[in-house]
Enzyme design. Structure first.
Site, mmCIF file in Angstrom:
data_model
loop_
_atom_site.group_PDB
_atom_site.id
_atom_site.type_symbol
_atom_site.label_atom_id
_atom_site.label_comp_id
_atom_site.label_asym_id
_atom_site.label_seq_id
_atom_site.Cartn_x
_atom_site.Cartn_y
_atom_site.Cartn_z
ATOM 1 N N LYS A 108 1.085 -1.346 -0.238
ATOM 2 C CA LYS A 108 0.165 -0.098 -0.038
ATOM 3 C C LYS A 108 1.149 0.828 -0.115
ATOM 4 O O LYS A 108 1.927 1.241 0.429
ATOM 5 C CB LYS A 108 -0.601 -0.147 1.120
ATOM 6 C CG LYS A 108 -1.983 1.256 0.936
ATOM 7 C CD LYS A 108 -2.984 0.894 3.144
ATOM 8 C CE LYS A 108 -3.633 1.994 2.317
ATOM 9 N NZ LYS A 108 -4.811 2.286 4.444
ATOM 10 N N SER A 143 -9.626 1.413 2.405
ATOM 11 C CA SER A 143 -8.799 2.187 1.946
ATOM 12 C C SER A 143 -8.041 1.899 1.331
ATOM 13 O O SER A 143 -7.663 2.795 0.284
ATOM 14 C CB SER A 143 -8.075 3.660 2.925
ATOM 15 O OG SER A 143 -7.559 3.140 4.181
ATOM 16 N N SER A 183 -9.630 -1.021 7.243
ATOM 17 C CA SER A 183 -9.350 -0.405 5.935
ATOM 18 C C SER A 183 -8.890 -1.604 5.471
ATOM 19 O O SER A 183 -8.461 -1.572 3.975
ATOM 20 C CB SER A 183 -8.638 0.825 5.924
ATOM 21 O OG SER A 183 -9.193 2.220 5.493
#
Ligand SMILES: [Zn+2]
Lengths: 480, 480
Positions: free
Chosen positions: A63, A138, A162
């Site tokens: 990420k 997210s 997330s």
């Protein structure tokens, strides 16, 4: 071997061990793939790392919230466009140290604020099960990469759901470990008291493999303690003797839960029982206030954490005559609307005269929720809830309604507030209320703090019984 | 400005002291005054994304030392807060400080009560290029982050001071105390000691506090005294002309002696303090606190009391010796070497003749000359026991200060003797005879004229005569 991309982390390591696969081939199989989902923000010409070690050759997508030295790191924000960190996050360092190979940086909601990945400054990510739908957020890029056959595993961060919610939307495994298990050093902060790193994988055993390498105390993050007892590889095939609690506030009484999600929950409960578990309803009386408390605490911390993006030392700067103008123009241009909304919310919640009414009160609710979990774990070994009240929703369908978007975290926020570990595994497929192909539904298992070994064991047993094909989306044949 | 006898000043001080630790408060960067700008920095002290603070244990220990020396209570658990404000010298846009639970509270030093003392980090150093010397209106501003993150202890007194000179005197005591603890070089010019003053006035006899103003960063002891005095006069003038003192922050300009407003109450910052989620509470064990307590040296305030009560020194002499650790131990060594000599006599030699002789010979400090403590004690003994005259003693001391040596041998070598007891009277008689005009003038009350007679005495004795003794004898022989 049919396709290198079929391999789970464990299977790939076994293939390398058996000399059926050269370590370098594994990452190479992913390196040049077209990214039609928009999962990646950056990919290197050559995979980074890939040395010998317990994860030797394992390709991992990271990420874009994790700093990697001299690798573009944006946190999905315009304000960090062209930012090159001078150091590497501990979690990534540990993976690299174990021989893993970084495939690239994945797309995400700006500063991890969002539940659909639509708040990225660099474009949407599409759900591999239905490219008109969101992957969740997210950590949407990481979830889509694993489900979309663009990586066998990925790193994400979970502040209020997330990791778990996008794992559920994309039909993969997503683990949020106990707060403090994995160092946050080098992980760009959204809400420091809630942020926790965790893996996306295709199997529970793979989650354990990554967690074992990443967890542990780190002098660079004094709130990290690691899991003192360590993490065992999951091996359970049944759930005999396991006491499963289903908190009604997050299940039968949850508002806005889709029928398809209810059905998968019911099937999962029946499956738990058939595996020998005792399943009983339980209660987390204050969990319903989780979203309210979360949307005070997280923005409050974010308002301070994001104040450093001022254009003085790094990142983008808008030149101006005076100092205040430079701050204002830089931040106005650099942050997206959701980030600005949360900075304002948080700033307000902390301001003189309002602190106790908002932040103080939210912290008291948080304490009550943590106590609810402690009480529940006195009678239950593991709690079971849906991960999200809905399946993946269409792109653009909630962007004008922040409150509806916030409710996507309804089932995942309480665990973040309590700091306890939780894992989402695919429970099955369900029809979306608005039609289209069947979509994955995630079920969430929750354990007491630092009880990762038992939690993963239970999830592993359940996963085997469910038999969901986490490779189905990219192979184009859902056969769960 | 007419003195208003009806108002008394009420003064409190806020003192920031840089702790002289090896490394910074929250990272591993070295502390080095005067290093090349921005050479001691890292992701933590530059506020890079994802970098987390780590508490410096040495700084915590130093804070405990300071707290115990000031008679404070050491909190068994104290926490850090974030103090939020934007400024280029504040890279995270929040300063990590302590707020409602400081590490030290309560206490007293001399006549002034201590409200609290807490740990925090220093800001970076800003240099404004251009005429204004301030950020607004400067052509450019340069930031040196070497200083950023230096551990600070902020000490806040109760408003127990009522006179600018008292403020200066008390700050001197504090400086000497901190210096002798070995935790800081407490140098106001270099900024390792910085003082702000809170000043108000109230009608004499009133117990209520008036509206206070804050005087920022007076960077020398003299300016502190002058700044506070100027502010008291300003407030008295306002009240005398029927006005009201407004709460504001002021800057004292020592060049013009004027005070200018930095910000009014309305412009005061809302720092939006909240608990720092990246750091664990400070929880020193009671055993550790007791260890630190046991390791404290005798400090100026207690030493001064001991010198007055046990050794019978005058308050001035006691203070002069007690506030200077090196001089105090020199003095005590001299006293110990001459147990039969009155410590008051030794103190007079150390604070008087030795200080003068070392300055004359160009030494930095009276304890660092070629004369050792036993030698100075011996000189005191020889003069006190009339082995040599006071003038000879002074000559002997000057020789020891410049070249060292054994007092008895040096005295022998220089031909210093006690024979000037009776001889001096004869020399004085001869001198009076040689200067009849001067003698007449002295008799007529013209005191200055005695110099001519003393001049003769000194010439005859090659300067060894004790001037005081000679004066006494002249007056005696002239029947005065
Ligand atoms: Zn540093």
């Amino acid at each position: 071997m049919s396709d290198v991309r079929d391999l789970s982390v464990a299977a790939g390591l076994a293939a390398i061990e058996a000399r059926d696969l050269a370590a370098a081939e594994w990452a190479d199989a992913y390196a040049g793939l077209p990214d039609e989902l928009g999962a990646y923000l950056w990919r290197p010409d050559e995979p980074i790392g890939g040395e010998e070690g317990p994860l030797g050759g394992v390709p991992v997508a990271v990420k874009d919230i994790f700093c990697i030295e001299d690798v573009p790191t944006t946190a999905g924000s315009r304000i960090l466009e062209n930012y090159l960190p001078p150091y590497t996050a501990t979690a990534v360092e540990r993976l690299l140290g174990a021989g893993a190979s970084v495939l690239g940086k994945t797309n995400m909601d700006e500063f991890a604020m969002g539940s659909s990945n639509e708040n990225s400054a660099y474009g949407d990510v599409r759900n591999p099960w239905d490219t008109d739908r969101v992957p969740g957020g997210s950590s949407g890029g990481s979830a889509a990469a694993v489900a979309g056959g663009l990586a066998p595993c990925a790193l994400g961060t979970d502040t209020g759901g997330s990791i778990r919610q996008p794992a559920a939307f994309c039909g993969v495994v997503g683990l949020k470990p106990t707060y403090g298990s994995i160092s946050r050093s080098g992980m760009i902060a959204f809400a420091s008291s809630l942020d926790q790193c965790g893996p996306f994988t295709r199997t529970v055993a793979d989650a354990a493999l990554l967690l074992r390498v990443m967890q542990g105390a780190d002098p660079r993050d004094t709130t990290s303690t690691g899991i003192a007892a360590g993490v065992e590889m999951p091996s359970r095939e049944d759930l005999s003797g396991v006491r499963v609690g289903v908190p009604r506030e997050l299940a039968s009484e949850a508002e806005g839960m889709e029928d398809g999600v209810r059905e998968v929950m019911e099937r999962t409960i029946a499956l738990c029982e058939s595996l020998g578990a005792t399943v009983a309803e339980t209660s987390l009386p204050n969990a319903r206030y989780g979203i309210s408390a979360y949307y005070v605490i997280a923005p409050a911390e974010a308002s301070a954490n994001l104040a450093r993006y001022d254009g003085v030392r790094f990142g983008e700067r808008v030149a101006a005559e005076g100092l205040d103008d430079m701050y204002e123009l830089t931040r106005a241009a650099g942050f997206g609307p959701e980030v600005k909304r949360r900075i304002m919310l948080g700033t307000y919640a902390l301001s003189s005269g309002y602190y106790d009414a908002y932040y103080g009160r939210a912290q008291r609710v948080r304490t009550l929720i943590a106590r609810d979990f402690e009480n529940a774990f006195a009678d239950h070994d593991v709690l079971l809830t849906p991960t999200s009240p809905t399946v993946a929703f269409p792109l653009g369908s909630r962007t004008d309604d922040p409150l509806a978007m916030y409710m996507a975290d309804y089932c995942t926020v309480p665990m973040s507030l309590a700091g306890v570990p939780a894992i989402s595994i695919p429970g099955g497929l369900a029809a979306a209320p608005d039609g289209g192909p069947e979509l994955p539904v995630g079920v969430q298992l929750v354990g007491p703090a630092f009880g990762e070994t038992a939690l993963l064991d239970a999830a592993h047993a359940l996963e085997s019984a469910i038999g969901f094909d986490t490779n189905a989306a990219w192979r184009g044949g859902a056969d769960a | 400005m007419p003195e208003s006898p009806d108002y008394e000043p009420v003064i409190g001080l806020e003192i920031h002291i840089q702790l002289q630790t090896e490394t910074k408060m929250f990272c591993g960067c070295k502390l080095e005054f005067g290093a090349e700008p921005n050479t001691h920095t890292c992701p933590v002290c530059l506020g890079h994304p994802g970098a987390l603070p780590m508490t410096n244990e040495q700084a915590v220990e130093y804070a405990i030392r300071v707290g115990l020396a000031l008679g404070c209570e050491i909190a068994p658990r104290s926490i850090f807060h974030r103090k939020n404000y934007f400024y280029p010298d504040n890279p995270k846009a929040y300063q990590i400080s302590q707020y409602d639970i400081p590490i030290c509270s309560g206490g007293r030093l001399g006549d002034v009560r201590i409200h609290r003392a807490h740990l925090e980090e220093d800001a970076a150093k800003l240099t404004h290029v251009g005429e204004s010397g301030r950020i607004h209106g400067s052509d450019a501003s340069l930031v040196d982050f070497n200083r950023g993150g230096t551990p600070l202890i902020e000490i806040v007194t109760e408003p127990d001071i009522h006179d600018p000179a008292e403020a200066r005197e008390w700050l001197t005591l504090l400086r000497e105390t901190i210096r002798q603890l070995g935790v800081s070089d407490v140098n106001m010019e270099e900024g390792s000691l910085r003082a702000d003053g809170n000043v108000s006035i109230r009608p004499v006899g009133s117990k209520e506090l008036g509206v206070k103003t804050e005087l920022k960063n007076m960077n020398s002891f003299r300016f502190l005294e002058r700044g506070i005095a100027a502010e008291i006069e300003r407030q008295k003038a306002i009240v005398a002309s029927g006005g009201r003192v407004e709460q504001e922050t002021l800057h004292f300009d020592p060049a013009s002696g004027s005070l200018t407003s930095l910000r009014s109450k309305e412009e005061a910052h809302d720092y939006r303090y909240f608990p720092e989620p990246d750091l664990l509470p400070l929880a020193p064990s009671p055993e550790h606190v007791e260890e630190v307590r046991a390791s404290l040296p005798e400090l100026p305030a207690e030493r001064r009391v001991r010198y007055e009560s046990e050794l019978g020194l005058s308050p001035d002499a006691a203070k002069l010796l007690a506030y200077d650790a090196a001089l105090a131990s020199f003095y005590e060594e001299a006293v110990a070497a001459e147990p039969d000599v009155d410590p008051i006599v030794v103190a007079n030699w150390v604070t008087g003749e030795l200080v003068a002789a070392s300055r004359e010979a160009g030494f930095e400090h009276p304890a660092e000359t070629k004369a050792d403590a036993a030698g100075v004690g011996a000189v005191a003994r020889m003069v006190d026991g009339k082995e040599i005259s006071r003038g000879s003693g002074r000559e002997l001391l000057a020789e020891l200060v410049a070249n060292g040596g054994d007092p008895a041998e040096v005295s022998e070598r220089l031909g210093l003797t006690s024979d000037d007891g009776d001889d001096l009277a004869a020399i004085v008689a001869a001198a009076i005879e040689a200067q009849p005009d001067a003698a007449a003038k002295v008799k007529a009350g013209e005191g200055k004229a005695i110099g001519a007679i003393i001049g003769v005495v000194m010439r005859e004795t090659k300067g060894r005569a004790d001037g005081g003794e000679a004066t006494r004898l002249i007056r005696e022989q002239l029947g005065l």
